[in-house]
Design a protein around this motif. Structure first.
Motif, mmCIF file in Angstrom:
data_model
loop_
_atom_site.group_PDB
_atom_site.id
_atom_site.type_symbol
_atom_site.label_atom_id
_atom_site.label_comp_id
_atom_site.label_asym_id
_atom_site.label_seq_id
_atom_site.Cartn_x
_atom_site.Cartn_y
_atom_site.Cartn_z
ATOM 1 N N UNK A 1 0.858 -1.183 0.000
ATOM 2 C CA UNK A 1 0.000 0.000 0.000
ATOM 3 C C UNK A 1 0.896 1.235 0.000
ATOM 4 N N UNK A 2 0.461 2.274 -0.706
ATOM 5 C CA UNK A 2 1.188 3.554 -0.659
ATOM 6 C C UNK A 2 0.178 4.658 -0.385
ATOM 7 N N UNK A 3 0.666 5.771 0.160
ATOM 8 C CA UNK A 3 -0.240 6.908 0.368
ATOM 9 C C UNK A 3 -0.004 7.990 -0.681
ATOM 10 N N UNK A 4 -1.132 8.529 -1.133
ATOM 11 C CA UNK A 4 -1.157 9.709 -1.994
ATOM 12 C C UNK A 4 -1.975 10.747 -1.219
ATOM 13 N N UNK A 5 -1.587 12.014 -1.317
ATOM 14 C CA UNK A 5 -2.318 13.036 -0.564
ATOM 15 C C UNK A 5 -3.653 13.365 -1.234
ATOM 16 N N UNK B 1 -3.832 1.738 -3.198
ATOM 17 C CA UNK B 1 -3.556 3.148 -2.893
ATOM 18 C C UNK B 1 -4.452 3.583 -1.742
ATOM 19 N N UNK B 2 -3.836 4.238 -0.768
ATOM 20 C CA UNK B 2 -4.572 4.843 0.339
ATOM 21 C C UNK B 2 -4.432 6.354 0.194
ATOM 22 N N UNK B 3 -5.538 7.075 0.274
ATOM 23 C CA UNK B 3 -5.454 8.526 0.143
ATOM 24 C C UNK B 3 -5.514 9.160 1.537
ATOM 25 N N UNK B 4 -4.468 9.922 1.830
ATOM 26 C CA UNK B 4 -4.323 10.591 3.129
ATOM 27 C C UNK B 4 -5.048 11.938 3.071
#
Ligand code: 5RP
Length: 213
Positions: free
Chosen positions: A80-84, A106-109
Protein backbone atom coordinates in the motif's frame (compact mmCIF):
# COMPACT_ATOMS: atom_id res chain seq x y z
CA UNK A 1 -10.44 -3.64 12.55
CA UNK A 2 -6.81 -3.98 11.56
CA UNK A 3 -3.91 -2.58 13.56
CA UNK A 4 -1.16 -0.66 11.76
CA UNK A 5 2.11 0.39 13.34
CA UNK A 6 3.57 3.63 11.95
CA UNK A 7 7.33 3.24 12.23
CA UNK A 8 8.42 6.86 12.41
CA UNK A 9 12.06 5.99 13.01
CA UNK A 10 14.98 7.16 10.92
CA UNK A 11 17.02 4.10 10.06
CA UNK A 12 16.29 0.77 8.41
CA UNK A 13 18.03 -0.92 11.31
CA UNK A 14 15.68 0.71 13.82
CA UNK A 15 12.66 -0.14 11.68
CA UNK A 16 13.68 -3.80 11.40
CA UNK A 17 14.29 -3.96 15.14
CA UNK A 18 10.88 -2.43 15.88
CA UNK A 19 9.09 -4.56 13.28
CA UNK A 20 10.57 -7.74 14.72
CA UNK A 21 9.15 -6.83 18.13
CA UNK A 22 5.66 -5.78 17.08
CA UNK A 23 4.89 -7.86 13.98
CA UNK A 24 3.13 -10.65 15.89
CA UNK A 25 0.58 -8.11 17.15
CA UNK A 26 -0.10 -5.97 14.07
CA UNK A 27 -1.50 -6.47 10.59
CA UNK A 28 0.24 -3.63 8.75
CA UNK A 29 3.84 -2.42 9.02
CA UNK A 30 4.07 1.22 7.97
CA UNK A 31 7.32 2.83 6.92
CA UNK A 32 6.84 6.43 8.01
CA UNK A 33 7.56 9.31 5.65
CA UNK A 34 10.73 10.39 7.53
CA UNK A 35 12.09 6.83 7.34
CA UNK A 36 11.56 6.64 3.58
CA UNK A 37 13.08 10.11 3.11
CA UNK A 38 16.02 9.15 5.27
CA UNK A 39 16.76 5.67 3.93
CA UNK A 40 15.06 5.52 0.55
CA UNK A 41 13.19 2.68 -1.09
CA UNK A 42 15.65 0.07 0.15
CA UNK A 43 14.00 0.35 3.56
CA UNK A 44 10.71 -0.85 2.02
CA UNK A 45 12.47 -3.85 0.49
CA UNK A 46 14.20 -4.69 3.76
CA UNK A 47 10.96 -4.65 5.77
CA UNK A 48 9.04 -6.68 3.16
CA UNK A 49 11.81 -9.27 2.93
CA UNK A 50 11.85 -9.61 6.72
CA UNK A 51 8.02 -9.79 6.94
CA UNK A 52 6.67 -11.20 3.68
CA UNK A 53 3.31 -12.11 5.25
CA UNK A 54 2.59 -8.62 6.57
CA UNK A 55 1.03 -5.78 4.64
CA UNK A 56 3.82 -3.26 4.06
CA UNK A 57 2.59 0.32 3.89
CA UNK A 58 4.83 3.01 2.42
CA UNK A 59 3.75 6.42 3.67
CA UNK A 60 4.96 8.27 0.59
CA UNK A 61 2.52 11.20 0.99
CA UNK A 62 2.83 11.74 -2.76
CA UNK A 63 1.60 15.08 -4.11
CA UNK A 64 2.69 14.78 -7.74
CA UNK A 65 4.03 12.15 -10.13
CA UNK A 66 1.58 9.66 -8.65
CA UNK A 67 2.17 6.84 -11.10
CA UNK A 68 5.96 7.07 -10.96
CA UNK A 69 6.23 7.32 -7.17
CA UNK A 70 3.72 4.53 -6.59
CA UNK A 71 5.40 2.36 -9.22
CA UNK A 72 8.86 2.53 -7.62
CA UNK A 73 7.45 1.85 -4.15
CA UNK A 74 5.42 -1.17 -5.32
CA UNK A 75 8.45 -2.47 -7.20
CA UNK A 76 10.45 -2.12 -3.96
CA UNK A 77 7.92 -4.28 -2.08
CA UNK A 78 5.17 -1.99 -0.80
CA UNK A 79 1.64 -3.36 -0.68
CA UNK A 80 0.00 0.00 0.00
CA UNK A 81 1.19 3.55 -0.66
CA UNK A 82 -0.24 6.91 0.37
CA UNK A 83 -1.16 9.71 -1.99
CA UNK A 84 -2.32 13.04 -0.56
CA UNK A 85 -5.98 13.88 -0.93
CA UNK A 86 -4.98 17.46 -1.73
CA UNK A 87 -3.25 16.22 -4.88
CA UNK A 88 -5.03 16.50 -8.19
CA UNK A 89 -7.22 13.69 -9.44
CA UNK A 90 -4.67 12.87 -12.16
CA UNK A 91 -2.05 12.11 -9.48
CA UNK A 92 -4.43 9.69 -7.76
CA UNK A 93 -5.48 8.12 -11.06
CA UNK A 94 -1.80 7.56 -11.94
CA UNK A 95 -1.05 5.89 -8.62
CA UNK A 96 -4.13 3.68 -8.97
CA UNK A 97 -2.89 2.61 -12.41
CA UNK A 98 0.43 1.55 -10.87
CA UNK A 99 -1.41 -0.28 -8.09
CA UNK A 100 -3.53 -2.19 -10.59
CA UNK A 101 -0.41 -3.18 -12.53
CA UNK A 102 1.15 -4.63 -9.37
CA UNK A 103 -2.03 -5.98 -7.73
CA UNK A 104 -1.50 -3.54 -4.83
CA UNK A 105 -3.42 -0.62 -3.33
CA UNK A 106 -3.56 3.15 -2.89
CA UNK A 107 -4.57 4.84 0.34
CA UNK A 108 -5.45 8.53 0.14
CA UNK A 109 -4.32 10.59 3.13
CA UNK A 110 -6.85 13.32 3.94
CA UNK A 111 -4.36 15.40 5.96
CA UNK A 112 -5.10 19.07 5.27
CA UNK A 113 -8.27 18.37 3.28
CA UNK A 114 -11.06 20.78 4.26
CA UNK A 115 -14.10 18.77 3.20
CA UNK A 116 -12.92 15.28 4.11
CA UNK A 117 -16.25 13.52 3.47
CA UNK A 118 -16.58 14.90 -0.05
CA UNK A 119 -12.95 14.19 -1.00
CA UNK A 120 -13.12 10.70 0.53
CA UNK A 121 -15.99 9.75 -1.77
CA UNK A 122 -14.23 11.25 -4.80
CA UNK A 123 -10.94 9.41 -4.28
CA UNK A 124 -12.56 6.05 -3.61
CA UNK A 125 -14.50 6.54 -6.85
CA UNK A 126 -11.10 7.11 -8.51
CA UNK A 127 -9.90 3.73 -7.23
CA UNK A 128 -8.35 4.35 -3.80
CA UNK A 129 -8.72 1.32 -1.55
CA UNK A 130 -9.55 3.46 1.47
CA UNK A 131 -8.84 6.88 2.95
CA UNK A 132 -6.74 7.79 5.96
CA UNK A 133 -8.43 10.33 8.21
CA UNK A 134 -5.28 11.84 9.62
CA UNK A 135 -4.09 14.53 11.97
CA UNK A 136 -0.36 14.87 11.46
CA UNK A 137 2.19 15.36 14.20
CA UNK A 138 2.12 19.15 13.75
CA UNK A 139 -1.67 19.36 13.77
CA UNK A 140 -1.82 17.25 16.92
CA UNK A 141 0.48 19.75 18.64
CA UNK A 142 -1.70 22.74 17.73
CA UNK A 143 -3.74 24.27 20.57
CA UNK A 144 -7.31 23.05 20.58
CA UNK A 145 -6.67 19.87 18.57
CA UNK A 146 -9.49 17.40 19.16
CA UNK A 147 -9.18 13.68 18.43
CA UNK A 148 -12.97 13.55 18.27
CA UNK A 149 -12.93 15.53 15.00
CA UNK A 150 -11.08 12.62 13.37
CA UNK A 151 -13.69 10.13 14.52
CA UNK A 152 -16.49 12.40 13.31
CA UNK A 153 -14.83 12.81 9.92
CA UNK A 154 -14.38 9.05 9.62
CA UNK A 155 -18.02 8.41 10.43
CA UNK A 156 -19.06 11.04 7.88
CA UNK A 157 -16.79 9.71 5.13
CA UNK A 158 -19.16 7.00 3.99
CA UNK A 159 -16.27 4.95 2.56
CA UNK A 160 -13.68 2.62 4.17
CA UNK A 161 -11.27 4.64 6.30
CA UNK A 162 -8.37 4.45 8.73
CA UNK A 163 -7.72 6.83 11.62
CA UNK A 164 -4.21 8.15 12.24
CA UNK A 165 -2.82 10.74 14.61
CA UNK A 166 -2.93 10.32 18.35
CA UNK A 167 -4.38 6.81 18.47
CA UNK A 168 -3.34 5.17 21.74
CA UNK A 169 -4.59 2.65 24.28
CA UNK A 170 -7.11 5.08 25.74
CA UNK A 171 -8.62 5.97 22.36
CA UNK A 172 -8.35 2.86 20.18
CA UNK A 173 -11.72 1.46 21.24
CA UNK A 174 -13.39 4.65 20.03
CA UNK A 175 -11.66 4.19 16.66
CA UNK A 176 -13.19 0.72 16.38
CA UNK A 177 -16.58 2.05 17.46
CA UNK A 178 -16.41 4.72 14.75
CA UNK A 179 -16.22 1.92 12.19
CA UNK A 180 -12.62 2.33 11.06
CA UNK A 181 -11.10 -0.37 8.91
CA UNK A 182 -7.62 0.32 10.32
CA UNK A 183 -6.25 2.02 13.44
CA UNK A 184 -2.82 3.55 12.83
CA UNK A 185 -0.57 3.81 15.86
CA UNK A 186 2.85 5.44 15.84
CA UNK A 187 4.20 7.08 18.98
CA UNK A 188 2.15 4.96 21.37
CA UNK A 189 4.08 1.94 20.09
CA UNK A 190 7.54 3.12 18.97
CA UNK A 191 7.77 5.53 21.91
CA UNK A 192 6.78 2.95 24.51
CA UNK A 193 9.29 1.46 26.90
CA UNK A 194 8.21 -1.97 25.67
CA UNK A 195 6.88 -1.65 22.08
CA UNK A 196 5.90 -5.32 21.87
CA UNK A 197 3.80 -5.06 25.02
CA UNK A 198 2.26 -1.78 23.84
CA UNK A 199 1.27 -3.39 20.54
CA UNK A 200 -0.10 -6.44 22.35
CA UNK A 201 -2.15 -4.22 24.68
CA UNK A 202 -3.55 -2.25 21.73
CA UNK A 203 -4.43 -5.50 20.03
CA UNK A 204 -6.19 -6.77 23.11
CA UNK A 205 -8.16 -3.55 23.44
CA UNK A 206 -9.98 -4.11 20.17
CA UNK A 207 -11.97 -6.98 18.83
CA UNK A 208 -9.89 -8.45 16.08
CA UNK A 209 -9.20 -11.56 14.17
CA UNK A 210 -5.74 -12.84 15.10
CA UNK A 211 -2.94 -11.11 13.21
CA UNK A 212 -1.02 -13.20 10.69
CA UNK A 213 2.23 -14.38 12.20
O1 5RP B 1 1.97 9.90 9.35
C1 5RP B 1 2.30 10.39 10.41
C2 5RP B 1 2.71 11.79 10.53
O2 5RP B 1 2.51 12.47 9.31
C3 5RP B 1 2.30 9.54 11.66
O3 5RP B 1 2.91 8.33 11.40
C4 5RP B 1 0.87 9.27 12.10
O4 5RP B 1 0.24 10.50 12.27
C5 5RP B 1 0.85 8.47 13.41
O5 5RP B 1 0.96 9.37 14.44
P1 5RP B 1 1.03 9.03 15.99
O6 5RP B 1 2.49 8.95 16.34
O7 5RP B 1 0.34 10.20 16.64
O8 5RP B 1 0.32 7.74 16.23
Amino acid sequence: MQLQVAMDVLTTEAALELAAKVAPHVDILELGTPLIKSEGLSAITAVKEAHPNKIVFADLKTMDAGELEAEIAFAAGADLVTILGTAGDSTIIGAVAAAKKHGKGVVVDLIGVADKAARAKEVVALGAQFVEVHAGLDEQAEPGFSFQTLLDAGRAAGVPFSIAGGVRLETIASVAEAGARVAVVGGAIYGAEDPAQAAADLRAAITLEPANA
